[in-house]
Design a protein around this motif. Structure first.
Motif, PDB file in Angstrom:
ATOM      1  N   ARG A 193      -6.626   2.141  -2.893  1.00 40.66           N
ATOM      2  CA  ARG A 193      -5.983   3.463  -2.744  1.00 40.66           C
ATOM      3  C   ARG A 193      -5.160   3.524  -1.480  1.00 40.66           C
ATOM      4  N   ASP A 194      -4.060   4.268  -1.544  1.00 37.74           N
ATOM      5  CA  ASP A 194      -3.303   4.492  -0.312  1.00 37.74           C
ATOM      6  C   ASP A 194      -2.883   5.948  -0.237  1.00 37.74           C
ATOM      7  N   ASN A 195      -2.493   6.378   0.953  1.00 37.95           N
ATOM      8  CA  ASN A 195      -1.961   7.742   1.074  1.00 37.95           C
ATOM      9  C   ASN A 195      -0.470   7.676   1.400  1.00 37.95           C
TER      10      ASN A 195
ATOM     11  N   TYR B 283      12.923  -0.817   0.569  1.00 34.54           N
ATOM     12  CA  TYR B 283      11.807  -1.757   0.525  1.00 34.54           C
ATOM     13  C   TYR B 283      12.262  -3.073  -0.078  1.00 34.54           C
ATOM     14  N   ASN B 284      11.724  -4.179   0.443  1.00 38.72           N
ATOM     15  CA  ASN B 284      12.079  -5.461  -0.174  1.00 38.72           C
ATOM     16  C   ASN B 284      11.210  -5.700  -1.411  1.00 38.72           C
ATOM     17  N   GLY B 285      11.463  -6.786  -2.115  1.00 38.04           N
ATOM     18  CA  GLY B 285      10.659  -7.096  -3.302  1.00 38.04           C
ATOM     19  C   GLY B 285      11.550  -7.334  -4.503  1.00 38.04           C
ATOM     20  N   LEU B 286      10.953  -7.990  -5.508  1.00 35.77           N
ATOM     21  CA  LEU B 286      11.713  -8.349  -6.710  1.00 35.77           C
ATOM     22  C   LEU B 286      11.309  -7.509  -7.920  1.00 35.77           C
ATOM     23  N   GLY B 287      10.267  -6.705  -7.738  1.00 35.52           N
ATOM     24  CA  GLY B 287       9.769  -5.931  -8.874  1.00 35.52           C
ATOM     25  C   GLY B 287       8.950  -6.784  -9.828  1.00 35.52           C
ATOM     26  N   LEU B 288       8.326  -7.847  -9.307  1.00 33.06           N
ATOM     27  CA  LEU B 288       7.525  -8.723 -10.173  1.00 33.06           C
ATOM     28  C   LEU B 288       6.025  -8.640  -9.872  1.00 33.06           C
ATOM     29  N   GLY B 289       5.673  -8.118  -8.688  1.00 29.52           N
ATOM     30  CA  GLY B 289       4.271  -8.153  -8.242  1.00 29.52           C
ATOM     31  C   GLY B 289       3.307  -7.515  -9.223  1.00 29.52           C
ATOM     32  N   LEU B 290       3.623  -6.308  -9.683  1.00 32.19           N
ATOM     33  CA  LEU B 290       2.698  -5.613 -10.587  1.00 32.19           C
ATOM     34  C   LEU B 290       2.681  -6.264 -11.969  1.00 32.19           C
ATOM     35  N   ALA B 291       3.837  -6.805 -12.400  1.00 35.37           N
ATOM     36  CA  ALA B 291       3.889  -7.486 -13.708  1.00 35.37           C
ATOM     37  C   ALA B 291       2.969  -8.710 -13.674  1.00 35.37           C
ATOM     38  N   VAL B 292       3.002  -9.452 -12.570  1.00 31.79           N
ATOM     39  CA  VAL B 292       2.143 -10.640 -12.433  1.00 31.79           C
ATOM     40  C   VAL B 292       0.676 -10.198 -12.390  1.00 31.79           C
TER      41      VAL B 292
ATOM     42  N   GLY C  37       0.192   9.707  -2.595  1.00 32.06           N
ATOM     43  CA  GLY C  37      -0.480   8.411  -2.583  1.00 32.06           C
ATOM     44  C   GLY C  37      -0.781   7.887  -3.976  1.00 32.06           C
ATOM     45  N   SER C  38      -1.277   6.651  -4.007  1.00 32.26           N
ATOM     46  CA  SER C  38      -1.529   5.983  -5.288  1.00 32.26           C
ATOM     47  C   SER C  38      -2.887   5.303  -5.257  1.00 32.26           C
ATOM     48  N   ALA C  39      -3.450   5.124  -6.441  1.00 33.33           N
ATOM     49  CA  ALA C  39      -4.678   4.331  -6.563  1.00 33.33           C
ATOM     50  C   ALA C  39      -4.471   3.360  -7.713  1.00 33.33           C
ATOM     51  N   PHE C  40      -4.515   2.071  -7.404  1.00 31.14           N
ATOM     52  CA  PHE C  40      -4.427   1.049  -8.447  1.00 31.14           C
ATOM     53  C   PHE C  40      -5.838   0.565  -8.739  1.00 31.14           C
ATOM     54  N   HIS C  41      -6.214   0.553 -10.019  1.00 33.66           N
ATOM     55  CA  HIS C  41      -7.551   0.121 -10.416  1.00 33.66           C
ATOM     56  C   HIS C  41      -7.411  -1.074 -11.340  1.00 33.66           C
TER      57      HIS C  41
ATOM     58  N   ILE D 169       3.717   6.861  -0.326  1.00 34.58           N
ATOM     59  CA  ILE D 169       4.833   7.647  -0.903  1.00 34.58           C
ATOM     60  C   ILE D 169       4.559   8.111  -2.335  1.00 34.58           C
ATOM     61  N   GLY D 170       3.595   7.480  -3.010  1.00 37.77           N
ATOM     62  CA  GLY D 170       3.295   7.874  -4.390  1.00 37.77           C
ATOM     63  C   GLY D 170       4.423   7.500  -5.345  1.00 37.77           C
ATOM     64  N   ILE D 171       4.199   7.771  -6.627  1.00 43.54           N
ATOM     65  CA  ILE D 171       5.174   7.373  -7.665  1.00 43.54           C
ATOM     66  C   ILE D 171       5.473   8.598  -8.531  1.00 43.54           C
TER      67      ILE D 171
ATOM     68  N   HIS E  97       6.454   2.765 -16.345  1.00 38.21           N
ATOM     69  CA  HIS E  97       7.287   1.555 -16.283  1.00 38.21           C
ATOM     70  C   HIS E  97       6.915   0.578 -15.177  1.00 38.21           C
ATOM     71  N   ILE E  98       6.065   0.984 -14.241  1.00 39.77           N
ATOM     72  CA  ILE E  98       5.950   0.170 -13.017  1.00 39.77           C
ATOM     73  C   ILE E  98       5.335  -1.213 -13.234  1.00 39.77           C
ATOM     74  N   PHE E  99       4.652  -1.429 -14.367  1.00 40.69           N
ATOM     75  CA  PHE E  99       4.096  -2.768 -14.609  1.00 40.69           C
ATOM     76  C   PHE E  99       5.094  -3.663 -15.356  1.00 40.69           C
TER      77      PHE E  99
ATOM     78  N   PHE F 265      10.504  -6.650 -13.100  1.00 35.41           N
ATOM     79  CA  PHE F 265      11.700  -6.254 -12.342  1.00 35.41           C
ATOM     80  C   PHE F 265      11.856  -4.751 -12.157  1.00 35.41           C
ATOM     81  N   TYR F 266      10.863  -3.965 -12.606  1.00 34.81           N
ATOM     82  CA  TYR F 266      11.020  -2.520 -12.459  1.00 34.81           C
ATOM     83  C   TYR F 266      10.723  -2.091 -11.028  1.00 34.81           C
ATOM     84  N   GLN F 267      11.621  -1.332 -10.442  1.00 33.91           N
ATOM     85  CA  GLN F 267      11.399  -0.774  -9.112  1.00 33.91           C
ATOM     86  C   GLN F 267      11.778   0.692  -9.158  1.00 33.91           C
ATOM     87  N   THR F 268      10.982   1.535  -8.516  1.00 34.41           N
ATOM     88  CA  THR F 268      11.269   2.968  -8.597  1.00 34.41           C
ATOM     89  C   THR F 268      12.418   3.324  -7.637  1.00 34.41           C
ATOM     90  N   GLY F 269      13.003   4.481  -7.870  1.00 35.82           N
ATOM     91  CA  GLY F 269      14.024   4.994  -6.957  1.00 35.82           C
ATOM     92  C   GLY F 269      15.399   4.419  -7.222  1.00 35.82           C
TER      93      GLY F 269
HETATM   94  P1  ADP Z   1       8.160  -4.681  -5.716  1.00 30.08           P
HETATM   95  O1  ADP Z   1       8.471  -6.109  -5.429  1.00 30.08           O
HETATM   96  O2  ADP Z   1       9.367  -3.840  -5.872  1.00 30.08           O
HETATM   97  O3  ADP Z   1       7.159  -4.080  -4.768  1.00 30.08           O
HETATM   98  P2  ADP Z   1       6.092  -4.430  -7.776  1.00 30.08           P
HETATM   99  O4  ADP Z   1       6.090  -4.972  -9.156  1.00 30.08           O
HETATM  100  O5  ADP Z   1       5.010  -4.870  -6.864  1.00 30.08           O
HETATM  101  O6  ADP Z   1       7.530  -4.715  -7.183  1.00 30.08           O
HETATM  102  O7  ADP Z   1       6.047  -2.849  -7.902  1.00 30.08           O
HETATM  103  C1  ADP Z   1       6.945  -2.185  -8.796  1.00 30.08           C
HETATM  104  C2  ADP Z   1       7.346  -0.828  -8.239  1.00 30.08           C
HETATM  105  O8  ADP Z   1       6.221   0.062  -8.270  1.00 30.08           O
HETATM  106  C3  ADP Z   1       7.759  -0.897  -6.763  1.00 30.08           C
HETATM  107  O9  ADP Z   1       9.128  -1.210  -6.639  1.00 30.08           O
HETATM  108  C4  ADP Z   1       7.441   0.514  -6.287  1.00 30.08           C
HETATM  109  O10 ADP Z   1       8.516   1.356  -6.601  1.00 30.08           O
HETATM  110  C5  ADP Z   1       6.234   0.919  -7.142  1.00 30.08           C
HETATM  111  N1  ADP Z   1       4.946   0.738  -6.410  1.00 30.08           N
HETATM  112  C6  ADP Z   1       4.092  -0.305  -6.494  1.00 30.08           C
HETATM  113  N2  ADP Z   1       2.999  -0.111  -5.719  1.00 30.08           N
HETATM  114  C7  ADP Z   1       3.154   1.091  -5.139  1.00 30.08           C
HETATM  115  C8  ADP Z   1       2.368   1.880  -4.233  1.00 30.08           C
HETATM  116  N3  ADP Z   1       1.180   1.462  -3.773  1.00 30.08           N
HETATM  117  N4  ADP Z   1       2.861   3.094  -3.860  1.00 30.08           N
HETATM  118  C9  ADP Z   1       4.053   3.541  -4.320  1.00 30.08           C
HETATM  119  N5  ADP Z   1       4.847   2.851  -5.180  1.00 30.08           N
HETATM  120  C10 ADP Z   1       4.408   1.643  -5.586  1.00 30.08           C
END
Ligand code: ADP
Length: 270
Positions: free
Chosen positions: A183-185, A212-221, A242-246, A187-189, A196-198, A201-205
């Protein structure tokens, strides 16, 4: 069978429509490919430039700062490795080549190691880490892949949380599973982006103003890896709060399960 002129016209119209759809899809794929190449080039080039810069400072004799420079080099080398590892992992999953080496793993130790791997980011952003793990929990998992999932979710929660935020790691046994929550406190989503976040290549905003850096692959992996273990991953989030990933994994008892190897195409191969 004889087709009337009207049937032919209807068939042609349907064909034209199908062709147009294919053309639009192709344009979309082309555009995605171009933006992926641009993004990937940027994500690989930036850490490399920094690595070269600090390596040069070191070789030019920055002895008093040597410790700080090597720390920075290690961080950016990790970022680069992480990006390349994500691409390779997805590739291995797609081709059915990824093999999990399953064993009973102590969750507390995995969590500790994942936190150590993110130490620099934690210190840099002055993030407070809270840990609330039920005692003596074991999961049936591949050590390296589980560390990757843990480190990825931790890294995101730190990245998307402002300075001096709080990140909490929790784990609870739920029947035959263990549920781990990060869990974090931050920016939230926004709710409309949550489905779509999983996706790859999906990145919000807005891509033009993203900071923010990143390729949008972390959550997919992370999703692919958790599901390969027979688990599930999901998110709860409130925009600006904030967000909570489970994620859940099969529970294990220490030392009881024999090692097993699993891959996607043949789930149990040894
Ligand atoms: P990235 O490399 O962009 O971080 P991820 O696949 O890890 O790619 O995440 C996809 C998108 O989900 C991110 O670009 C971000 O917009 C959103 N996201 C992931 N984790 C969080 C979080 N803890 N709080 C807010 N947004 C998040």
């Amino acid at each position: 069978m004889n087709l009337s002129a009207q049937d032919l016209e209807t068939e042609n119209a349907a064909l034209r429509e199908e062709l147009e759809r294919a053309r639009v899809e192709l344009r979309h794929l082309e555009k995605n490919k171009r933006s992926f190449t641009a993004l990937a080039a940027h994500e690989l080039r930036t850490p490399l430039t920094i690595l070269f810069g600090y390596a040069k400072l070191l070789s030019d004799g920055g002895e008093s700062e040597a410790h700080e420079y090597t720390d920075i080099i290690a961080t950016y080398a990790w970022q680069l490795k992480n990006t390349i590892d994500s691409i390779i992992t997805l590739q291995q999953i797609d081709t059915g080549e990824l093999v999990l080496n399953l064993q009973a793993l102590p969750l507390a130790e995995i969590s500790e190691n994942a936190l150590i791997s993110r130490q620099r980011e934690i210190v840099e952003k002055a993030v407070e880490i809270r840990s609330d793990l039920e005692k003596d929990l074991y999961v049936q998992a591949d050590r390296e892949r589980l560390l990757l999932v843990f480190a990825q979710l931790l890294s995101n929660s730190i990245k998307y949380t402002p300075h001096a935020g709080t990140v909490t790691v929790e784990a609870r046994a739920k029947q035959a599973s263990v549920v781990i929550s990060i869990r974090d406190n931050g920016i939230g989503i926004p709710p409309e982006e949550l489905p779509h976040i999983f996706e790859r290549f999906y990145q919000t905003g807005d891509p033009l103003t993203r900071q923010y850096n990143g390729l949008g692959l972390g959550l997919a992996v992370a999703k692919e890896l958790v599901e390969l273990h027979g688990g599930r991953i999901w998110v709860e989030s409130t925009y600006n709060q904030g967000s909570a990933f489970h994620f859940s994994l099969p529970r294990a008892k220490p030392g009881v399960q024999p090692n097993a190897k699993v891959n996607r195409s043949a789930r149990l191969i040894a």
